[in-house]
Design a protein around this motif. Structure first.
Motif, PDB file in Angstrom:
ATOM      1  N   VAL A  47       0.820  -1.219   0.000  1.00 16.67           N
ATOM      2  CA  VAL A  47       0.000   0.000   0.000  1.00 16.67           C
ATOM      3  C   VAL A  47       0.853   1.268   0.000  1.00 16.67           C
ATOM      4  O   VAL A  47       0.359   2.373   0.218  1.00 16.67           O
ATOM      5  CB  VAL A  47      -0.996   0.033   1.181  1.00 16.67           C
ATOM      6  CG1 VAL A  47      -1.898  -1.194   1.174  1.00 16.67           C
ATOM      7  CG2 VAL A  47      -0.261   0.146   2.516  1.00 16.67           C
ATOM      8  N   GLY A  48       2.150   1.116  -0.320  1.00 15.25           N
ATOM      9  CA  GLY A  48       3.036   2.279  -0.231  1.00 15.25           C
ATOM     10  C   GLY A  48       2.534   3.496  -0.988  1.00 15.25           C
ATOM     11  O   GLY A  48       2.469   4.597  -0.452  1.00 15.25           O
ATOM     12  N   THR A  49       2.177   3.318  -2.246  1.00 15.56           N
ATOM     13  CA  THR A  49       1.719   4.468  -3.046  1.00 15.56           C
ATOM     14  C   THR A  49       0.201   4.380  -3.219  1.00 15.56           C
ATOM     15  O   THR A  49      -0.316   4.466  -4.341  1.00 15.56           O
ATOM     16  CB  THR A  49       2.434   4.495  -4.406  1.00 15.56           C
ATOM     17  OG1 THR A  49       2.274   3.202  -5.019  1.00 15.56           O
ATOM     18  CG2 THR A  49       3.902   4.798  -4.241  1.00 15.56           C
ATOM     19  N   LEU A  50      -0.480   4.170  -2.123  1.00 15.92           N
ATOM     20  CA  LEU A  50      -1.944   4.016  -2.112  1.00 15.92           C
ATOM     21  C   LEU A  50      -2.648   5.256  -2.647  1.00 15.92           C
ATOM     22  O   LEU A  50      -2.273   6.386  -2.316  1.00 15.92           O
ATOM     23  CB  LEU A  50      -2.395   3.781  -0.668  1.00 15.92           C
ATOM     24  CG  LEU A  50      -3.893   3.655  -0.389  1.00 15.92           C
ATOM     25  CD1 LEU A  50      -4.437   2.385  -1.014  1.00 15.92           C
ATOM     26  CD2 LEU A  50      -4.141   3.670   1.127  1.00 15.92           C
ATOM     27  N   PRO A  75       1.723  -3.322   4.931  1.00 12.75           N
ATOM     28  CA  PRO A  75       0.884  -2.162   5.299  1.00 12.75           C
ATOM     29  C   PRO A  75       1.706  -0.894   5.488  1.00 12.75           C
ATOM     30  O   PRO A  75       1.740  -0.298   6.563  1.00 12.75           O
ATOM     31  CB  PRO A  75       0.270  -2.615   6.636  1.00 12.75           C
ATOM     32  CG  PRO A  75       1.362  -3.438   7.260  1.00 12.75           C
ATOM     33  CD  PRO A  75       2.060  -4.144   6.118  1.00 12.75           C
ATOM     34  N   VAL A  76       2.365  -0.458   4.413  1.00 14.04           N
ATOM     35  CA  VAL A  76       3.290   0.672   4.492  1.00 14.04           C
ATOM     36  C   VAL A  76       2.608   1.891   5.135  1.00 14.04           C
ATOM     37  O   VAL A  76       1.539   2.322   4.704  1.00 14.04           O
ATOM     38  CB  VAL A  76       3.816   1.071   3.099  1.00 14.04           C
ATOM     39  CG1 VAL A  76       4.782   2.244   3.206  1.00 14.04           C
ATOM     40  CG2 VAL A  76       4.482  -0.110   2.402  1.00 14.04           C
ATOM     41  N   ALA A  77       3.221   2.428   6.150  1.00 17.00           N
ATOM     42  CA  ALA A  77       2.785   3.660   6.818  1.00 17.00           C
ATOM     43  C   ALA A  77       1.338   3.565   7.300  1.00 17.00           C
ATOM     44  O   ALA A  77       0.588   4.551   7.275  1.00 17.00           O
ATOM     45  CB  ALA A  77       2.962   4.854   5.881  1.00 17.00           C
ATOM     46  N   GLY A 133       5.426   8.311   8.798  1.00 15.66           N
ATOM     47  CA  GLY A 133       5.142   7.738   7.480  1.00 15.66           C
ATOM     48  C   GLY A 133       5.656   6.314   7.383  1.00 15.66           C
ATOM     49  O   GLY A 133       5.335   5.480   8.240  1.00 15.66           O
ATOM     50  N   ALA A 134       6.490   6.068   6.399  1.00 14.17           N
ATOM     51  CA  ALA A 134       6.968   4.704   6.155  1.00 14.17           C
ATOM     52  C   ALA A 134       8.034   4.288   7.153  1.00 14.17           C
ATOM     53  O   ALA A 134       8.321   3.096   7.287  1.00 14.17           O
ATOM     54  CB  ALA A 134       7.524   4.601   4.741  1.00 14.17           C
ATOM     55  N   ASP A 135       8.619   5.258   7.851  1.00 17.32           N
ATOM     56  CA  ASP A 135       9.666   4.924   8.819  1.00 17.32           C
ATOM     57  C   ASP A 135       9.047   4.608  10.186  1.00 17.32           C
ATOM     58  O   ASP A 135       8.017   5.148  10.550  1.00 17.32           O
ATOM     59  CB  ASP A 135      10.663   6.082   8.954  1.00 17.32           C
ATOM     60  CG  ASP A 135      11.534   6.225   7.707  1.00 17.32           C
ATOM     61  OD1 ASP A 135      12.003   7.333   7.434  1.00 17.32           O
ATOM     62  OD2 ASP A 135      11.683   5.206   6.986  1.00 17.32           O
ATOM     63  N   ALA A 154      12.503   1.109   0.317  1.00 17.58           N
ATOM     64  CA  ALA A 154      11.938  -0.107  -0.269  1.00 17.58           C
ATOM     65  C   ALA A 154      12.646  -1.388   0.151  1.00 17.58           C
ATOM     66  O   ALA A 154      12.335  -2.464  -0.382  1.00 17.58           O
ATOM     67  CB  ALA A 154      11.863  -0.036  -1.796  1.00 17.58           C
ATOM     68  N   THR A 155      13.521  -1.332   1.127  1.00 20.05           N
ATOM     69  CA  THR A 155      14.068  -2.602   1.622  1.00 20.05           C
ATOM     70  C   THR A 155      13.002  -3.375   2.392  1.00 20.05           C
ATOM     71  O   THR A 155      12.931  -4.603   2.288  1.00 20.05           O
ATOM     72  CB  THR A 155      15.298  -2.380   2.546  1.00 20.05           C
ATOM     73  OG1 THR A 155      14.982  -1.363   3.497  1.00 20.05           O
ATOM     74  CG2 THR A 155      16.513  -2.001   1.742  1.00 20.05           C
ATOM     75  N   GLY A 156      12.130  -2.660   3.101  1.00 17.00           N
ATOM     76  CA  GLY A 156      11.025  -3.362   3.763  1.00 17.00           C
ATOM     77  C   GLY A 156      10.070  -3.947   2.734  1.00 17.00           C
ATOM     78  O   GLY A 156       9.677  -5.121   2.799  1.00 17.00           O
ATOM     79  N   CYS A 157       9.733  -3.131   1.732  1.00 21.45           N
ATOM     80  CA  CYS A 157       8.856  -3.605   0.638  1.00 21.45           C
ATOM     81  C   CYS A 157       9.467  -4.824  -0.036  1.00 21.45           C
ATOM     82  O   CYS A 157       8.777  -5.766  -0.421  1.00 21.45           O
ATOM     83  CB  CYS A 157       8.670  -2.504  -0.393  1.00 21.45           C
ATOM     84  SG  CYS A 157       7.917  -1.006   0.242  1.00 21.45           S
ATOM     85  N   SER A 158      10.814  -4.787  -0.159  1.00 18.24           N
ATOM     86  CA  SER A 158      11.509  -5.873  -0.864  1.00 18.24           C
ATOM     87  C   SER A 158      11.525  -7.154  -0.049  1.00 18.24           C
ATOM     88  O   SER A 158      11.335  -8.251  -0.603  1.00 18.24           O
ATOM     89  CB  SER A 158      12.947  -5.445  -1.185  1.00 18.24           C
ATOM     90  OG  SER A 158      12.937  -4.330  -2.059  1.00 18.24           O
TER      91      SER A 158
END
Ligand SMILES: Nc1ncnc2c1ncn2[C@@H]1O[C@H](COP(=O)(O)OP(=O)(O)O)[C@@H](O)[C@H]1O
Ligand SMILES: Cc1ncsc1CCOP(=O)(O)O
Ligand SMILES: [Mg+2]
Length: 240
Positions: free
Chosen positions: A38-41, A67-69, A112-114, A167-171
């Motif tokens: 959902v990063g760029t939701l 569930p990014v951010a 946010g994502a952090d 994007a290391t978490g996304c990866s």
């Protein structure tokens, strides 16, 4: 998307980045696992995410949620909670994201994502979330926590500089999806293994890196070059 796709390719998987509702019902059944990030939701993209999760469930495909951010806004939190109701096989987030899902409330201190939490701050939240959602829940951090609501293991591979690469978490969540695809009957073990392997690639990459940019590149090479012996010798996963 670039790093996620290249991490998957370097690990031997085959990524396809798809978001339009016109092709999701046709393409999702052809996959071995679905990954929803959902990063760029956006409001336009959410229906496709919900549809993809439903199609994956209907054709018994494992699917994984990042569930990014999640705690950053009400819209984003509600989207993540609605996706969680569709029972992902695995949810992987950082400490703040897993805490936000567990609490069901926006984080006024969200970065946010952090994450503003350590993974170890979210162990109880992760266990409870796993019990209520039926998903495997993983919390990344210095020690990656994985729980099915009963068992809890820690994957201790990795380097702190991975946090300095977007994007290391996304990866790593994508790698979890790839590993679950290999053996959908053991999502707990697949999740812990993917986190350990990704962290180990980070350790190897860091040994040749001068900073985040070179670590990003070395990480992909390290994943590509990993062999069974190295993984068995250096993977560090233990009960918590
Ligand atoms: N302090 C740390 N030490 C070692 N590895 C870490 C540390 N923090 C994060 N990592 C690793 O970096 C990757 C991204 O994790 P994280 O930054 O928590 O995710 P996100 O990018 O979603 O916030 C994971 O593989 C995790 O294990
Ligand atoms: C910064 C940012 N903003 C929306 S998505 C994204 C990337 C987040 O990636 P990760 O959670 O892996 O750090
Ligand atoms: Mg993330």
């Amino acid at each position: 998307m670039d790093l996620v796709a290249n991490v998957l390719l370097s690990a031997g998987a085959s990524p396809a980045m798809i978001s339009c509702v016109e092709e999701i019902p046709e393409f999702t059944p052809k996959t071995h696992a679905l990954y929803i990030n959902v990063g760029t939701l956006t409001a336009d993209r959410l229906p496709g995410m919900m549809m993809a999760a439903q199609v994956a469930n209907d054709c018994n495909k494992p699917w994984v949620l990042d569930p990014v951010a999640a705690g950053a806004s009400g819209f984003r939190l509600r989207a993540c909670l609605d996706l969680l109701k569709l029972r992902p096989t695995v949810v992987r987030g950082n400490g703040s994201e897993i805490m936000a899902l567990f609490k069901g409330s926006v984080d006024e201190n969200s970065k946010g994502a952090d994450s503003t939490h350590e993974s170890t701050d979210a162990v109880a939240a992760a266990k409870s979330l796993a019990q209520s959602s039926g998903s495997i829940v993983a919390v990344s951090g210095a020690v990656d926590i994985v729980t099915d609501g009963q068992r809890v293991v820690g994957a201790k591979n990795g380097v702190a500089m991975l946090q300095k690469i977007t994007a290391t978490g996304c990866s790593v969540t994508a790698l979890i999806a790839a590993f679950v695809a290999i053996d959908p009957s053991q999502p707990f073990e697949a999740t812990a293994t993917a986190l350990s392997v990704f962290g180990l690639a980070g350790e190897i990459g860091m040994s040749k890196a001068n900073g985040p940019a070179s670590l990003r590149t070395n990480l992909i090479d390290a994943l590509h070059g990993l062999d069974r012996t190295t993984v068995l010798q250096h993977a560090n996963v233990s009960n918590i």
